[in-house]
Structure formats: structure tokens, C-alpha cells
Design an enzyme around this catalytic site. Structure first.
Site, PDB file in Angstrom:
ATOM      1  N   CYS A 177       0.803  -1.215   0.000  1.00  0.00           N
ATOM      2  CA  CYS A 177       0.000   0.000   0.000  1.00  0.00           C
ATOM      3  C   CYS A 177       0.842   1.274   0.000  1.00  0.00           C
ATOM      4  CB  CYS A 177      -0.903   0.071   1.226  1.00  0.00           C
ATOM      5  SG  CYS A 177      -2.033  -1.295   1.339  1.00  0.00           S
ATOM      6  N   GLY A 203       0.994   0.188  -4.994  1.00  0.00           N
ATOM      7  CA  GLY A 203      -0.223  -0.612  -4.995  1.00  0.00           C
ATOM      8  C   GLY A 203      -1.036  -0.337  -6.241  1.00  0.00           C
ATOM      9  N   ASN A 226      -0.895   1.373   5.577  1.00  0.00           N
ATOM     10  CA  ASN A 226       0.155   0.647   4.857  1.00  0.00           C
ATOM     11  C   ASN A 226       0.899  -0.212   5.871  1.00  0.00           C
ATOM     12  OD1 ASN A 226       3.404   1.609   3.503  1.00  0.00           O
ATOM     13  ND2 ASN A 226       2.257  -0.249   3.164  1.00  0.00           N
ATOM     14  N   GLY A 227       0.927  -1.528   5.642  1.00  0.00           N
ATOM     15  CA  GLY A 227       1.659  -2.408   6.552  1.00  0.00           C
ATOM     16  C   GLY A 227       0.896  -3.683   6.815  1.00  0.00           C
ATOM     17  N   CYS A 248      13.110   1.602  18.736  1.00  0.00           N
ATOM     18  CA  CYS A 248      13.998   0.764  17.954  1.00  0.00           C
ATOM     19  C   CYS A 248      13.652   0.909  16.478  1.00  0.00           C
ATOM     20  CB  CYS A 248      13.748  -0.655  18.441  1.00  0.00           C
ATOM     21  SG  CYS A 248      15.049  -1.749  18.109  1.00  0.00           S
ATOM     22  N   TYR A 257      14.145  -1.930  -3.798  1.00  0.00           N
ATOM     23  CA  TYR A 257      13.195  -2.044  -4.911  1.00  0.00           C
ATOM     24  C   TYR A 257      11.915  -1.233  -4.745  1.00  0.00           C
ATOM     25  CZ  TYR A 257       9.807  -4.187  -8.070  1.00  0.00           C
ATOM     26  OH  TYR A 257       8.847  -4.393  -9.017  1.00  0.00           O
ATOM     27  N   SER A 314      14.199  -1.277 -12.465  1.00  0.00           N
ATOM     28  CA  SER A 314      14.573  -1.282 -11.062  1.00  0.00           C
ATOM     29  C   SER A 314      16.064  -1.478 -10.824  1.00  0.00           C
ATOM     30  CB  SER A 314      13.772  -2.346 -10.312  1.00  0.00           C
ATOM     31  OG  SER A 314      13.953  -3.598 -10.919  1.00  0.00           O
ATOM     32  N   CYS A 368      15.199  -3.345   9.042  1.00  0.00           N
ATOM     33  CA  CYS A 368      14.740  -4.731   9.066  1.00  0.00           C
ATOM     34  C   CYS A 368      15.406  -5.441   7.887  1.00  0.00           C
ATOM     35  CB  CYS A 368      13.222  -4.796   8.907  1.00  0.00           C
ATOM     36  SG  CYS A 368      12.637  -6.504   8.759  1.00  0.00           S
ATOM     37  N   CYS A 377      14.080 -10.817   5.784  1.00  0.00           N
ATOM     38  CA  CYS A 377      13.938 -11.731   4.640  1.00  0.00           C
ATOM     39  C   CYS A 377      15.300 -12.226   4.147  1.00  0.00           C
ATOM     40  CB  CYS A 377      13.130 -11.092   3.512  1.00  0.00           C
ATOM     41  SG  CYS A 377      13.644  -9.436   3.101  1.00  0.00           S
TER      42      CYS A 377
HETATM   43 FE1  SF4 Z   1      11.225  -5.529   4.428  1.00  0.00          FE
HETATM   44 FE2  SF4 Z   1      12.218  -8.000   4.278  1.00  0.00          FE
HETATM   45 FE3  SF4 Z   1      11.746  -6.851   6.654  1.00  0.00          FE
HETATM   46 FE4  SF4 Z   1       9.721  -7.572   5.099  1.00  0.00          FE
HETATM   47  S1  SF4 Z   1      11.205  -8.946   6.061  1.00  0.00           S
HETATM   48  S2  SF4 Z   1       9.916  -5.644   6.218  1.00  0.00           S
HETATM   49  S3  SF4 Z   1      10.555  -7.148   3.041  1.00  0.00           S
HETATM   50  S4  SF4 Z   1      13.244  -6.203   5.088  1.00  0.00           S
END
Ligand code: SF4
Length: 466
Positions: A14, A41, A115-116, A248, A258, A299, A448, A451
Site C-alpha cells: 500500500c 499498490g 500501509n503495513g 527501535c 526495490y 529497477s 529490518c 527476509c
Molecule cells: Fe522488508 Fe524484508 Fe523486513 Fe519484510 S522482512 S519488512 S521485506 S526487510
């Protein structure tokens, strides 16, 4: 998403936008801003507008330019608006689930755009169940309406604090009442949200997922909303509420890889310049003896340019992307996927013929597109094809609102580097390391990266679509 839609990249779920401009009709500006967020989106779009007395909503399936026209915008008159573009997973894509969502009772109306992905939505829904159904049984965003109904006597400030304390996962949120615009970012700041000032309007403000939307709507960046911070914009001005000071910070690193538009600025850095740095770092880690560098457009282009600059190789346009293909719907099956890639990309043969080609892409998900492109490059006469990926191997799913296929579909989840190379058919294959990717960022510990490394910053209680 239609299960037949061809896509081989992670997808955001989103984009959100909000505008507050007393004395001005904001629907057109909201439309322009939302259009700039289209990449976040493509399934549905919606705008809610308040004229100070009531909130009107128009939302439908389709792109922003398909959902809105002169007639529909002319009905949306008012000086406060929020907008939403949506992409969903699974069978949850329907007009009923398009946003903004509207909550109404005898005290007034609140519209919400999210969004999320909320990771404890089921638990919260059970706890708040006595407030009845809102008609969005599979939508995690409905939780905000349930909170509104359950805690209707709370002030806006109290509600924002409650959201931050109780709701887990990722959320950048815009809300509006008949007279105010509100923004909120989750305590980890996983999804982006920024505040801008509308040029030439004394008290005009704009909230958006990305700075590209501020520009499109005629605004300029004031600052990003901090993780765990809320902002209330009304006749008293702009009031920030920080409920989790020094929280945090864990912005999704895929925004830089991307998801975000290249001309956006995120966490103080231009997305385009970060992508070029990823490419340069990739070249330092894995220099390849090639004749030229090409990208998989669009991209991977900034990364390919960074790679070429660092290696001292020429960057060439070796692949053309068909601009008119739009969203590609294909029947399942390998043959149809291959046809879809051939519809989407064309090789510029005289650039490629007889050359040792270095192909730079931003990420490798299923590997189906790369596999097909490498075959097309060989058919066009490439002497060698080397695939360089400007992010680490993608091995884990995302529970925070980005659509990444299950581990079974991720090419890197269960294969060695050599097995992936053989699968895609390249002469060599290399990825940017996680360490290398993080070290080019201003605040390397504040992202984060779950993944890539499986370390999830927010506990995952459950998974729901949003
Ligand atoms: Fe982004 Fe990957 Fe974390 Fe999901 S797991 S929020 S795609 S860095």
C-alpha cells in the site's frame, strides 16, 4: 492479486497520503499525490474527503487514473483528504476491501488508510469482538475501526497512544475526522511516512508514504515522522506526539532495494544514490571480467550504473522494457511465464552480440525472469552472461506487509550459489553481501533485514493479509 498475474519481485501492499489545506479544495492534489504512489499498490485506489461536515469516499478496483476522472473528483469537495493505493495477497483483492475505510457513529466519522501488516490482528479482534462486524473479516486494517468503536470516548491523542501500545507489526497510517488529519508510524518505523508543507498555503500540510508524492501534490518535505510518533493537524496547527522516544528503528531495507520510487528521499538519503552505492559495493565485492554492464530495467538501473562506474566498464542499454504492457496476466505454467517475460523485455542485439555481458539486477526472487532473460541474451549472441545481484540471497518470508513468495518458491531458500547459477543459466552469479549492503547506509543497524537473515524485529504471532 490475481494468482495469474506475472510478477517476480517483492511487492509493497500500500501507499498512503493525507492533505490538510483550509480554504482549498484538495481532491485534485490528493489525486496527483496518489498517482505518484501508484508503484506501491496497483489493485485499488481510494480517496476520502471532508468538507468540514461530512466525509465522502470514492474507491474502486484499478489504477488511480482508472478509478478517478473529472466527474468523480468534482464530487469529492473538501479541504481535508486521505488517499490509498492497495496491493493485496491471495484472494483478498476486492472493492469491498479497498481503502480508505470509513467508520461512522453518532459522534461523527473517521476515515482510515493503512500501509503495513498487523501481526496480532486475530488476537485483538477476539478481544474487541463484542463491538460486532465491520464487514472486512479478512482485513487486518479493520482492527483500527474496532479500536475506534471500542474506545469511542478516547481523545485522538489517547487513541494514537493506544494503537502504538496494543497493535504489533508494521503500520504507517493516515486518519481523518471531519476537521483533522492524523498520521501515525509504528514503533519500529518499518513502513515510511513523511510530512510536507504545501507551497503557497499558510496552513497547508501533506502526509505521504514517500517524498515523491509530496512533490507531485505541490509540497516540500518538512521531515519524516519518527518511529512511534503521531502527528495531529487541525485548526491548532501541527502537533507531534512521541509515545516511544528513542524507539527501535527498523525501516524495511527493501524500500531502498526495490519498493520506493528512485526520486524519493528516505531516512535522509536519496533512494537513487543508495541504489548506486549498492551497485558500487557489489563491484568492489565481485568485480567481473566483462565487456559491458546492462541492467534489468528499470529497477536495477541505478545499481548497474554504480557497478559499471566502480569497475570502469561501459554501462549500455541492452534490454528494453515494453512500456505498454501494463499489468501482465498470464495463465499458470512455465511456458506462459516465459512468454510473459518475452512480452515484457526485448534485447538490443547489436549491443549484446559477441560481448561478455554483466547483468545487474536489484534482487532475485523466484529466478524465473532472470533465467529467461539470460536465455534471450544468449540467443542474441552474448559470448558470456554474468548475473550480479545487488542484494543478498532472499531466503525468508516477510510478515510485515511485503509480498514475498513462500520459501518453497524462493530460488535462494534451498539452493547453493552454484545450484542457483545453474538454474538461471549464467556463466557466473554473485550477490551483494548483507554486510556490504548495510555498510553503505547512514544508520546500518536501523533496518529490518529479516527476509535475508531470518531475524524478525517484531514477534510474529500470526500472519494476515492487509
Ligand atoms: Fe522488508 Fe524484508 Fe523486513 Fe519484510 S522482512 S519488512 S521485506 S526487510
Amino acid at each position: 492479486m490475481c494468482p495469474w498475474e506475472f510478477h517476480d519481485k517483492p511487492r509493497d501492499e500500500c501507499g498512503v497520503l493525507g492533505i490538510y489545506a483550509p480554504g482549498n479544495n484538495v481532491s485534485l492534489k490528493t489525486y496527483y499525490g496518489l498517482n505518484a504512489l501508484q508503484h506501491r499498490g496497483e489493485e485499488s485506489a481510494g480517496i476520502a474527503v471532508s468538507d468540514g461536515k461530512q466525509i465522502k469516499v470514492h474507491k474502486k478496483m484499478g489504477l488511480v487514473t482508472e478509478v478517478f476522472n473529472k466527474a468523480s473528483l468534482s464530487v469529492l469537495k473538501g479541504n481535508i483528504a486521505i488517499g490509498h493505493v492497495r496491493y493485496s495477497t491471495g484472494g483478498d483483492s476486492s472493492e469491498a476491501n479497498a481503502q480508505p475505510l470509513l467508520y461512522k457513529d453518532d459522534k461523527g466519522s473517521v476515515a482510515v488508510a493503512h500501509n503495513g501488516n498487523i501481526t496480532n490482528a486475530c488476537q485483538l479482534k477476539k478481544r474487541l469482538d463484542q463491538t460486532g462486524s465491520f464487514g472486512y473479516p479478512n482485513l487486518d486494517s479493520e482492527i483500527f475501526l474496532r479500536f475506534l468503536a471500542h474506545y469511542r470516548n478516547f481523545s485522538l491523542e489517547q487513541l494514537l497512544e493506544l494503537f502504538l501500545k496494543e497493535i504489533s507489526g508494521s503500520y504507517s497510517l493516515v486518519l481523518m475526522t471531519e476537521n483533522s488529519l492524523i498520521g501515525l508510524r509504528d514503533p519500529y518505523g518499518m513502513r515510511p511516512l513523511c510530512l510536507g508543507k504545501l507551497k503557497g498555503m499558510e496552513s497547508g500540510y501533506i502526509l505521504a508514504s514517500e517524498t515523491c508524492a509530496l512533490k507531485a501534490a505541490g509540497g516540500e518535505l518538512v521531515r519524516e515522522i519518527d518511529p512511534g510518533e503521531g502527528v495531529i493537524i487541525d485548526k491548532n496547527g501541527v502537533n507531534f506526539r512521541q509515545s516511544f522516544p528513542g524507539g527501535c528503528r527498523r525501516l524495511c531495507i527493501f524500500e531502498y532495494i526495490y519498493l520506493a520510487r528512485s526520486d524519493s528521499v528516505m531516512d535522509g538519503s536519496s533512494v537513487n544514490s543508495v541504489r548506486r552505492k549498492f551497485g558500487s559495493e557489489l563491484a568492489r565485492e565481485h568485480p567481473v571480467a566483462g565487456d559491458l554492464v546492462i541492467s534489468i530495467p528499470e529497477s536495477g538501473t541505478a545499481m548497474a550504473m554504480g557497478y559499471a562506474e566502480e569497475c570502469g566498464l561501459p554501462f549500455r542499454e541492452g534490454l528494453l522494457r515494453n512500456r505498454y504492457i501494463g499489468r501482465t496476466f498470464i495463465k499458470p505454467g512455465q511456458k506462459n511465464r516465459e512468454l510473459a517475460v518475452r512480452m515484457k523485455f526485448d534485447v538490443i542485439s547489436d549491443v549484446i552480440q559477441g560481448q561478455r555481458v554483466v547483468v545487474v539486477d536489484d534482487s532475485l526472487v523466484r529466478g524465473t525472469t532472470s533465467c529467461q532473460i539470460i536465455r534471450m541474451l544468449r540467443e542474441a549472441g552474448a559470448k558470456e552472461v554474468h548475473l550480479l545481484v545487488a542484494s543478498p540471497p532472499l531466503s525468508f518470508p516477510c510478515y510485515y506487509g511485503i509480498d514475498i513468495p513462500s520459501a518453497a518458491e524462493l530460488v535462494a531458500a534451498r539452493r547453493t550459489l552454484e545450484e542457483i547459477r545453474q538454474y538461471v543459466g549464467a556463466d557466473s552469479l554473485q550477490y551483494l553481501s548483507l554486510k556490504g549492503m548495510l555498510q553503505v547506509l547512514r544508520r546500518p543497524k536501523e533496518f529490518c533485514t529479516a527476509c535475508f537473515d531470518g531475524i524478525y524485529p517484531v514477534p510474529v504471532v500470526e500472519q494476515e493479509t492487509g
